[in-house]
Write a protein that holds these residues in place. Sequence first.
Motif, PDB file in Angstrom:
ATOM      1  N   SER A  66       0.848  -1.193   0.000  1.00  0.00           N
ATOM      2  CA  SER A  66       0.000   0.000   0.000  1.00  0.00           C
ATOM      3  C   SER A  66       0.880   1.239   0.000  1.00  0.00           C
ATOM      4  O   SER A  66       1.939   1.255   0.630  1.00  0.00           O
ATOM      5  N   ASP A  67       0.414   2.262  -0.697  1.00  0.00           N
ATOM      6  CA  ASP A  67       1.122   3.542  -0.705  1.00  0.00           C
ATOM      7  C   ASP A  67       0.132   4.623  -1.127  1.00  0.00           C
ATOM      8  O   ASP A  67      -1.037   4.339  -1.369  1.00  0.00           O
ATOM      9  N   TYR A  68       0.594   5.868  -1.213  1.00  0.00           N
ATOM     10  CA  TYR A  68      -0.270   7.011  -1.516  1.00  0.00           C
ATOM     11  C   TYR A  68       0.234   7.815  -2.696  1.00  0.00           C
ATOM     12  O   TYR A  68       1.432   7.948  -2.922  1.00  0.00           O
ATOM     13  N   PHE A  69      -0.719   8.377  -3.413  1.00  0.00           N
ATOM     14  CA  PHE A  69      -0.508   9.517  -4.287  1.00  0.00           C
ATOM     15  C   PHE A  69      -1.244  10.663  -3.601  1.00  0.00           C
ATOM     16  O   PHE A  69      -2.113  10.435  -2.756  1.00  0.00           O
ATOM     17  N   TYR A  70      -0.930  11.908  -3.982  1.00  0.00           N
ATOM     18  CA  TYR A  70      -1.611  13.068  -3.392  1.00  0.00           C
ATOM     19  C   TYR A  70      -2.102  13.978  -4.496  1.00  0.00           C
ATOM     20  O   TYR A  70      -1.426  14.172  -5.505  1.00  0.00           O
ATOM     21  N   GLY A  71      -3.319  14.529  -4.301  1.00  0.00           N
ATOM     22  CA  GLY A  71      -3.914  15.407  -5.303  1.00  0.00           C
ATOM     23  C   GLY A  71      -4.763  16.481  -4.660  1.00  0.00           C
ATOM     24  O   GLY A  71      -4.797  16.630  -3.434  1.00  0.00           O
ATOM     25  N   ASP A  72      -5.475  17.218  -5.498  1.00  0.00           N
ATOM     26  CA  ASP A  72      -6.299  18.336  -5.041  1.00  0.00           C
ATOM     27  C   ASP A  72      -7.623  17.844  -4.469  1.00  0.00           C
ATOM     28  O   ASP A  72      -8.213  16.884  -4.976  1.00  0.00           O
ATOM     29  N   LEU A  73      -8.102  18.528  -3.438  1.00  0.00           N
ATOM     30  CA  LEU A  73      -9.427  18.246  -2.894  1.00  0.00           C
ATOM     31  C   LEU A  73     -10.487  18.574  -3.941  1.00  0.00           C
ATOM     32  O   LEU A  73     -10.263  19.400  -4.830  1.00  0.00           O
ATOM     33  N   LEU A  74     -11.636  17.944  -3.806  1.00  0.00           N
ATOM     34  CA  LEU A  74     -12.773  18.135  -4.701  1.00  0.00           C
ATOM     35  C   LEU A  74     -12.466  17.723  -6.139  1.00  0.00           C
ATOM     36  O   LEU A  74     -13.096  18.200  -7.076  1.00  0.00           O
ATOM     37  N   HIS A  75     -11.464  16.849  -6.344  1.00  0.00           N
ATOM     38  CA  HIS A  75     -11.129  16.324  -7.662  1.00  0.00           C
ATOM     39  C   HIS A  75     -11.396  14.824  -7.685  1.00  0.00           C
ATOM     40  O   HIS A  75     -11.471  14.177  -6.649  1.00  0.00           O
ATOM     41  N   CYS A  76     -11.513  14.271  -8.892  1.00  0.00           N
ATOM     42  CA  CYS A  76     -11.686  12.830  -9.072  1.00  0.00           C
ATOM     43  C   CYS A  76     -10.443  12.260  -9.746  1.00  0.00           C
ATOM     44  O   CYS A  76      -9.779  12.948 -10.531  1.00  0.00           O
ATOM     45  N   PHE A  77     -10.148  10.992  -9.426  1.00  0.00           N
ATOM     46  CA  PHE A  77      -8.920  10.358  -9.897  1.00  0.00           C
ATOM     47  C   PHE A  77      -9.206   8.952 -10.399  1.00  0.00           C
ATOM     48  O   PHE A  77     -10.090   8.263  -9.892  1.00  0.00           O
ATOM     49  N   THR A  78      -8.444   8.532 -11.419  1.00  0.00           N
ATOM     50  CA  THR A  78      -8.443   7.134 -11.840  1.00  0.00           C
ATOM     51  C   THR A  78      -7.041   6.591 -11.619  1.00  0.00           C
ATOM     52  O   THR A  78      -6.060   7.343 -11.657  1.00  0.00           O
ATOM     53  N   LEU A  79      -6.978   5.304 -11.379  1.00  0.00           N
ATOM     54  CA  LEU A  79      -5.710   4.630 -11.154  1.00  0.00           C
ATOM     55  C   LEU A  79      -5.596   3.522 -12.185  1.00  0.00           C
ATOM     56  O   LEU A  79      -6.556   2.776 -12.395  1.00  0.00           O
ATOM     57  N   GLN A  80      -4.462   3.422 -12.843  1.00  0.00           N
ATOM     58  CA  GLN A  80      -4.237   2.342 -13.791  1.00  0.00           C
ATOM     59  C   GLN A  80      -3.109   1.475 -13.251  1.00  0.00           C
ATOM     60  O   GLN A  80      -2.033   1.975 -12.937  1.00  0.00           O
ATOM     61  N   VAL A  81      -3.379   0.173 -13.122  1.00  0.00           N
ATOM     62  CA  VAL A  81      -2.402  -0.790 -12.609  1.00  0.00           C
ATOM     63  C   VAL A  81      -2.081  -1.751 -13.749  1.00  0.00           C
ATOM     64  O   VAL A  81      -2.969  -2.453 -14.245  1.00  0.00           O
ATOM     65  N   CYS A  82      -0.806  -1.759 -14.166  1.00  0.00           N
ATOM     66  CA  CYS A  82      -0.372  -2.594 -15.288  1.00  0.00           C
ATOM     67  C   CYS A  82       0.766  -3.502 -14.846  1.00  0.00           C
ATOM     68  O   CYS A  82       1.733  -3.025 -14.251  1.00  0.00           O
ATOM     69  N   PRO A  83       0.679  -4.795 -15.158  1.00  0.00           N
ATOM     70  CA  PRO A  83       1.814  -5.671 -14.872  1.00  0.00           C
ATOM     71  C   PRO A  83       3.007  -5.274 -15.741  1.00  0.00           C
ATOM     72  O   PRO A  83       2.837  -4.866 -16.889  1.00  0.00           O
ATOM     73  N   VAL A  84       4.196  -5.391 -15.191  1.00  0.00           N
ATOM     74  CA  VAL A  84       5.430  -5.119 -15.932  1.00  0.00           C
ATOM     75  C   VAL A  84       6.094  -6.470 -16.146  1.00  0.00           C
ATOM     76  O   VAL A  84       6.333  -7.204 -15.185  1.00  0.00           O
ATOM     77  N   SER A  85       6.382  -6.807 -17.384  1.00  0.00           N
ATOM     78  CA  SER A  85       6.942  -8.119 -17.704  1.00  0.00           C
ATOM     79  C   SER A  85       8.272  -7.953 -18.419  1.00  0.00           C
ATOM     80  O   SER A  85       8.346  -7.283 -19.443  1.00  0.00           O
ATOM     81  N   ALA A  86       9.319  -8.558 -17.872  1.00  0.00           N
ATOM     82  CA  ALA A  86      10.665  -8.574 -18.476  1.00  0.00           C
ATOM     83  C   ALA A  86      11.126  -7.179 -18.882  1.00  0.00           C
ATOM     84  O   ALA A  86      11.632  -6.967 -19.963  1.00  0.00           O
ATOM     85  N   GLY A  87      10.915  -6.208 -17.986  1.00  0.00           N
ATOM     86  CA  GLY A  87      11.372  -4.849 -18.238  1.00  0.00           C
ATOM     87  C   GLY A  87      10.476  -4.066 -19.166  1.00  0.00           C
ATOM     88  O   GLY A  87      10.749  -2.927 -19.487  1.00  0.00           O
ATOM     89  N   LYS A  88       9.403  -4.674 -19.658  1.00  0.00           N
ATOM     90  CA  LYS A  88       8.481  -4.001 -20.570  1.00  0.00           C
ATOM     91  C   LYS A  88       7.166  -3.762 -19.876  1.00  0.00           C
ATOM     92  O   LYS A  88       6.602  -4.656 -19.274  1.00  0.00           O
ATOM     93  N   GLU A  89       6.671  -2.553 -19.966  1.00  0.00           N
ATOM     94  CA  GLU A  89       5.364  -2.233 -19.387  1.00  0.00           C
ATOM     95  C   GLU A  89       4.285  -2.626 -20.387  1.00  0.00           C
ATOM     96  O   GLU A  89       4.376  -2.343 -21.570  1.00  0.00           O
ATOM     97  N   MET A  90       3.268  -3.330 -19.884  1.00  0.00           N
ATOM     98  CA  MET A  90       2.158  -3.731 -20.743  1.00  0.00           C
ATOM     99  C   MET A  90       1.102  -2.637 -20.688  1.00  0.00           C
ATOM    100  O   MET A  90       0.790  -2.132 -19.628  1.00  0.00           O
ATOM    101  N   THR A  91       0.560  -2.266 -21.843  1.00  0.00           N
ATOM    102  CA  THR A  91      -0.440  -1.212 -21.879  1.00  0.00           C
ATOM    103  C   THR A  91      -1.658  -1.670 -22.651  1.00  0.00           C
ATOM    104  O   THR A  91      -1.622  -2.681 -23.335  1.00  0.00           O
ATOM    105  N   GLY A  92      -2.711  -0.896 -22.545  1.00  0.00           N
ATOM    106  CA  GLY A  92      -3.919  -1.191 -23.289  1.00  0.00           C
ATOM    107  C   GLY A  92      -5.082  -1.449 -22.370  1.00  0.00           C
ATOM    108  O   GLY A  92      -4.933  -1.482 -21.161  1.00  0.00           O
ATOM    109  N   PRO A  93      -6.260  -1.654 -22.948  1.00  0.00           N
ATOM    110  CA  PRO A  93      -7.442  -1.873 -22.116  1.00  0.00           C
ATOM    111  C   PRO A  93      -7.412  -3.251 -21.470  1.00  0.00           C
ATOM    112  O   PRO A  93      -6.726  -4.152 -21.936  1.00  0.00           O
TER     113      PRO A  93
END
Length: 159
Positions: free
Chosen positions: A107-134
């Motif tokens: 667990s850890d934190y990011f910090y942002g402005d009050l009264l704002h909305c946020f999305t978080l994207q969690v992607c596995p990283v495989s063999a030094g390459k970040e996987m992206t996409g839906p």
Amino acid sequence: MQEISRRTVLVGAATAAVTLTVPAPTAHAMPTENTRNEESAPGSCETMGSTEACVEVRQIQDVCGIQYTIKNHGDAPRTYSVSCLDVDGGPNPGTVTVSVEAGESVSDYFYGDLLHCFTLQVCPVSAGKEMTGPRTSGKEADVTCMTLGPVCAESSSDW
């Protein structure tokens, strides 16, 4: 008119000094036990293969604390890229790389402005390459990223 003695003046001054330096009891004491409820700390969770990721927000003094937790239910260590995006157009809190041992959580934190909305994207990283996409369904090897949220930070009148 009666004169005031020097002793009376000193006793009065000492009493006033003590009265001014002793803090008054706090009228709005914070509870010692965590009494979290879903309305005060909105959150979102997703599961992808052996990975479970959750995000929740709460006011931390004058900023929004965006806490994420990643659980690795698998039998091997995993590395993830975690990105936080302010959907209301504020500065983006950033991207970090997180390693989670098998059967552990981080667990850890990011910090942002009050009264704002946020999305978080969690992607596995495989063999030094970040996987992206839906996010796709199926086997873990076919899965790319999870998107959590949006979660919104509300201002609290407790501050």
